[in-house]
Motif scaffolding. Structure first.
Motif, PDB file in Angstrom:
ATOM      1  N   ASN A   1      23.428  21.520  -9.462  1.00 34.47           N
ATOM      2  CA  ASN A   1      22.459  22.414 -10.099  1.00 34.47           C
ATOM      3  C   ASN A   1      22.150  21.986 -11.533  1.00 34.47           C
ATOM      4  OD1 ASN A   1      22.272  23.986  -7.807  1.00 34.47           O
ATOM      5  ND2 ASN A   1      23.802  25.489  -8.492  1.00 34.47           N
ATOM      6  N   GLN A   2      23.153  21.482 -12.232  1.00 33.54           N
ATOM      7  CA  GLN A   2      22.934  21.001 -13.601  1.00 33.54           C
ATOM      8  C   GLN A   2      21.949  19.837 -13.619  1.00 33.54           C
ATOM      9  OE1 GLN A   2      26.878  20.109 -15.009  1.00 33.54           O
ATOM     10  NE2 GLN A   2      27.518  22.251 -14.992  1.00 33.54           N
ATOM     11  N   MET A   3      22.113  18.908 -12.675  1.00 35.05           N
ATOM     12  CA  MET A   3      21.212  17.758 -12.620  1.00 35.05           C
ATOM     13  C   MET A   3      19.805  18.174 -12.185  1.00 35.05           C
ATOM     14  SD  MET A   3      22.884  15.218 -13.756  1.00 35.05           S
ATOM     15  CE  MET A   3      23.761  16.399 -14.805  1.00 35.05           C
ATOM     16  N   LYS A   4      19.745  19.150 -11.298  1.00 32.19           N
ATOM     17  CA  LYS A   4      18.456  19.655 -10.850  1.00 32.19           C
ATOM     18  C   LYS A   4      17.699  20.285 -12.026  1.00 32.19           C
ATOM     19  CE  LYS A   4      16.671  22.224  -6.838  1.00 32.19           C
ATOM     20  NZ  LYS A   4      17.051  23.103  -5.706  1.00 32.19           N
ATOM     21  N   HIS A   5      18.426  21.018 -12.856  1.00 32.25           N
ATOM     22  CA  HIS A   5      17.854  21.644 -14.048  1.00 32.25           C
ATOM     23  C   HIS A   5      17.366  20.581 -15.028  1.00 32.25           C
ATOM     24  CE1 HIS A   5      18.664  23.683 -18.110  1.00 32.25           C
ATOM     25  NE2 HIS A   5      17.612  24.324 -17.611  1.00 32.25           N
ATOM     26  N   LEU A   6      18.186  19.564 -15.267  1.00 28.37           N
ATOM     27  CA  LEU A   6      17.819  18.502 -16.193  1.00 28.37           C
ATOM     28  C   LEU A   6      16.585  17.746 -15.703  1.00 28.37           C
ATOM     29  CD1 LEU A   6      18.470  16.775 -18.720  1.00 28.37           C
ATOM     30  CD2 LEU A   6      19.842  15.318 -17.221  1.00 28.37           C
ATOM     31  N   VAL A   7      16.575  17.382 -14.420  1.00 30.57           N
ATOM     32  CA  VAL A   7      15.433  16.657 -13.855  1.00 30.57           C
ATOM     33  C   VAL A   7      14.170  17.502 -13.951  1.00 30.57           C
ATOM     34  CG1 VAL A   7      14.440  15.815 -11.683  1.00 30.57           C
ATOM     35  CG2 VAL A   7      16.769  15.155 -12.343  1.00 30.57           C
TER      36      VAL A   7
ATOM     37  N   TRP B   1      15.029   7.609  -4.269  1.00 27.70           N
ATOM     38  CA  TRP B   1      15.671   8.762  -4.906  1.00 27.70           C
ATOM     39  C   TRP B   1      14.720   9.952  -4.943  1.00 27.70           C
ATOM     40  CZ3 TRP B   1      14.229  11.069  -9.657  1.00 27.70           C
ATOM     41  CH2 TRP B   1      15.105  12.050 -10.123  1.00 27.70           C
ATOM     42  N   ARG B   2      13.463   9.702  -5.282  1.00 25.92           N
ATOM     43  CA  ARG B   2      12.497  10.796  -5.373  1.00 25.92           C
ATOM     44  C   ARG B   2      12.224  11.423  -4.011  1.00 25.92           C
ATOM     45  NH1 ARG B   2       9.884  11.292 -10.355  1.00 25.92           N
ATOM     46  NH2 ARG B   2       8.306  12.605  -9.360  1.00 25.92           N
ATOM     47  N   SER B   3      12.237  10.611  -2.954  1.00 27.47           N
ATOM     48  CA  SER B   3      11.995  11.161  -1.622  1.00 27.47           C
ATOM     49  C   SER B   3      13.139  12.056  -1.177  1.00 27.47           C
ATOM     50  CB  SER B   3      11.801  10.025  -0.613  1.00 27.47           C
ATOM     51  OG  SER B   3      13.019   9.335  -0.384  1.00 27.47           O
ATOM     52  N   SER B   4      14.334  11.800  -1.733  1.00 26.76           N
ATOM     53  CA  SER B   4      15.501  12.609  -1.395  1.00 26.76           C
ATOM     54  C   SER B   4      15.663  13.796  -2.339  1.00 26.76           C
ATOM     55  CB  SER B   4      16.759  11.738  -1.438  1.00 26.76           C
ATOM     56  OG  SER B   4      17.925  12.511  -1.271  1.00 26.76           O
ATOM     57  N   PHE B   5      15.553  13.535  -3.638  1.00 24.83           N
ATOM     58  CA  PHE B   5      15.779  14.579  -4.651  1.00 24.83           C
ATOM     59  C   PHE B   5      14.580  15.524  -4.772  1.00 24.83           C
ATOM     60  CE2 PHE B   5      16.853  16.475  -8.690  1.00 24.83           C
ATOM     61  CZ  PHE B   5      18.234  16.387  -8.770  1.00 24.83           C
ATOM     62  N   LYS B   6      13.389  14.976  -4.524  1.00 20.87           N
ATOM     63  CA  LYS B   6      12.129  15.728  -4.590  1.00 20.87           C
ATOM     64  C   LYS B   6      11.953  16.472  -5.919  1.00 20.87           C
ATOM     65  CE  LYS B   6      12.054  16.435   0.436  1.00 20.87           C
ATOM     66  NZ  LYS B   6      11.245  15.244   0.678  1.00 20.87           N
TER      67      LYS B   6
ATOM     68  N   GLN C   1       0.840  -1.200   0.000  1.00 22.28           N
ATOM     69  CA  GLN C   1       0.000   0.000   0.000  1.00 22.28           C
ATOM     70  C   GLN C   1       0.878   1.255   0.000  1.00 22.28           C
ATOM     71  OE1 GLN C   1      -3.370  -0.213  -0.136  1.00 22.28           O
ATOM     72  NE2 GLN C   1      -3.511   2.011  -0.370  1.00 22.28           N
ATOM     73  N   LEU C   2       0.599   2.132  -0.926  1.00 24.23           N
ATOM     74  CA  LEU C   2       1.349   3.388  -1.027  1.00 24.23           C
ATOM     75  C   LEU C   2       0.442   4.556  -0.704  1.00 24.23           C
ATOM     76  CD1 LEU C   2       3.239   2.684  -4.385  1.00 24.23           C
ATOM     77  CD2 LEU C   2       4.196   2.530  -2.084  1.00 24.23           C
ATOM     78  N   SER C   3       1.037   5.652  -0.308  1.00 26.67           N
ATOM     79  CA  SER C   3       0.244   6.839  -0.002  1.00 26.67           C
ATOM     80  C   SER C   3       0.924   8.084  -0.554  1.00 26.67           C
ATOM     81  CB  SER C   3       0.070   6.978   1.519  1.00 26.67           C
ATOM     82  OG  SER C   3       1.344   7.120   2.143  1.00 26.67           O
ATOM     83  N   GLY C   4       0.182   9.178  -0.562  1.00 26.21           N
ATOM     84  CA  GLY C   4       0.738  10.452  -0.979  1.00 26.21           C
ATOM     85  C   GLY C   4       1.321  10.448  -2.376  1.00 26.21           C
ATOM     86  N   ARG C   5       2.493  11.042  -2.498  1.00 28.51           N
ATOM     87  CA  ARG C   5       3.123  11.182  -3.815  1.00 28.51           C
ATOM     88  C   ARG C   5       3.508   9.836  -4.422  1.00 28.51           C
ATOM     89  NH1 ARG C   5       7.224  16.221  -2.368  1.00 28.51           N
ATOM     90  NH2 ARG C   5       5.681  17.429  -1.188  1.00 28.51           N
ATOM     91  N   ASN C   6       3.904   8.890  -3.578  1.00 27.73           N
ATOM     92  CA  ASN C   6       4.257   7.566  -4.100  1.00 27.73           C
ATOM     93  C   ASN C   6       3.073   6.902  -4.767  1.00 27.73           C
ATOM     94  OD1 ASN C   6       6.860   7.844  -3.211  1.00 27.73           O
ATOM     95  ND2 ASN C   6       6.645   6.480  -1.447  1.00 27.73           N
TER      96      ASN C   6
ATOM     97  N   TRP D   1       0.593  17.410  -8.006  1.00 33.75           N
ATOM     98  CA  TRP D   1       1.150  16.758  -6.814  1.00 33.75           C
ATOM     99  C   TRP D   1       0.466  17.191  -5.521  1.00 33.75           C
ATOM    100  CZ3 TRP D   1       3.857  12.611  -7.604  1.00 33.75           C
ATOM    101  CH2 TRP D   1       4.586  12.468  -8.799  1.00 33.75           C
ATOM    102  N   GLY D   2      -0.563  18.017  -5.654  1.00 30.52           N
ATOM    103  CA  GLY D   2      -1.273  18.447  -4.449  1.00 30.52           C
ATOM    104  C   GLY D   2      -0.495  19.464  -3.647  1.00 30.52           C
TER     105      GLY D   2
END
Length: 296
Positions: A122-128, A71-76, A33-38, A266-267
């Motif tokens: 910052n480059q990776m943040k921009h790309l993502v 990764w998504r929970s960390s990188f957001k 069972q997942l909740s929220g953004r997941n 994403w609410g």
């Protein structure tokens, strides 16, 4: 005879579809069972992409998906906004094109010769941010995007460091599986060959076959590209007829508007329109060398 073969083929297709459906259900059960953004992220379309990326091996798909969720929970990535990465976007080194490919897919244009910063983070943040934006803007019947890479102005001094290239590949193939339809590397200079010999070993087999080299004097590679793009829309930098113009101010306005859609999905905004693009999974010449095999 023809009818028998056709019936047999149909029966086999039904069996394969049933098997895949069973694997989807198994993966759902395993992740629990997942909740929220997941919960929003792990739509049926999303689970299918992870299974496809791991050749429908449920155990491997589960591990891959869990690593992405971590990764998504960390990188957001869903929280990144244009004002945070706009400095990276001043030169237009990566941006969403104003046209689609022949299949209606969103197109990202990458121009590594216009690199303007030093910070890998910052480059990776921009790309993502731009990958997430491309996905947000996919038509409802599409799940993949196309990349066009322009080597104008590229040199060893302006090239993306190996570390940056490796991280880009890692993010794309491990956290956005089956999101790339094709990546055309247009007219790379000979110097790029040495760079490519190193970078290609970071690419898994499924991603590798989507990388296509295009040289203007090679009719086969040009013809391949024409099957994906209408030359009337394709910029002259890629052998087309359209004039490529990146307007930083106009692009910034567009991204700021899209940021509202992202927040709503994403609410994170004033409204919670969670159905936005759920179908595309927010809830891939001188042809490139032979594909390398996945390493254990």
């Amino acid at each position: 005879m023809f009818r028998w073969k056709n019936s047999s083929q149909t029966e086999q297709e039904h069996k394969e579809a049933a098997l895949r459906e069973a694997k989807m259900k198994e993966l759902k059960t395993l992740i629990g069972q997942l909740s929220g953004r997941n919960s929003l992220y792990c739509s049926d379309a999303c689970l299918k992409r992870y299974l496809e990326a791991r050749n429908w091996n449920v155990g491997k798909a589960k591990k891959m998906l869990e690593e992405t969720l971590k990764w998504r929970s960390s990188f957001k990535p869903e929280e990144i906004r244009w004002n945070e990465v706009s400095g990276e976007g001043e030169t237009g080194k990566v941006y969403k094109a104003g046209f689609h490919d022949r299949h209606g897919r969103t197109v990202l244009i990458l121009r590594p010769g216009l690199q303007n910063t030093k910070s890998l983070e910052n480059q990776m943040k921009h790309l993502v941010y731009l990958i997430e934006n491309a996905i947000l803007n996919l038509p409802e019947d599409q799940e993949q995007m196309s990349w066009l890479i322009d080597f104008t102005g590229w040199s060893m001094s302006t090239s993306v460091p190996i570390k940056s290239a490796r991280e880009t590949i890692n993010i794309l193939q491990n956290h956005y599986p089956e999101r790339l339809a094709v990546a055309f590397l247009y007219n790379p200079p000979r110097l790029f060959e040495a760079f490519w010999k190193i970078v290609k070993y970071f690419i898994d087999a499924k991603t590798f076959v989507k990388v296509k080299f295009v040289y203007p004097k090679n009719s086969e590679s040009v013809e391949l590209m024409s099957t994906f793009f209408d030359e009337e829309n394709l910029p002259t930098e890629f052998g087309g007829k359209a004039l490529l113009q990146y307007n930083y101010e106009e692009f910034s306005k567009q991204m700021n508007q899209d940021d509202v859609k992202t927040a709503n999905f994403w609410g994170l905004g004033h409204s919670n329109n969670n159905q936005l693009h759920a179908s595309n999974g927010f809830s891939g010449a001188e042809i490139a060398p032979e594909p390398i095999q996945n390493h254990p």
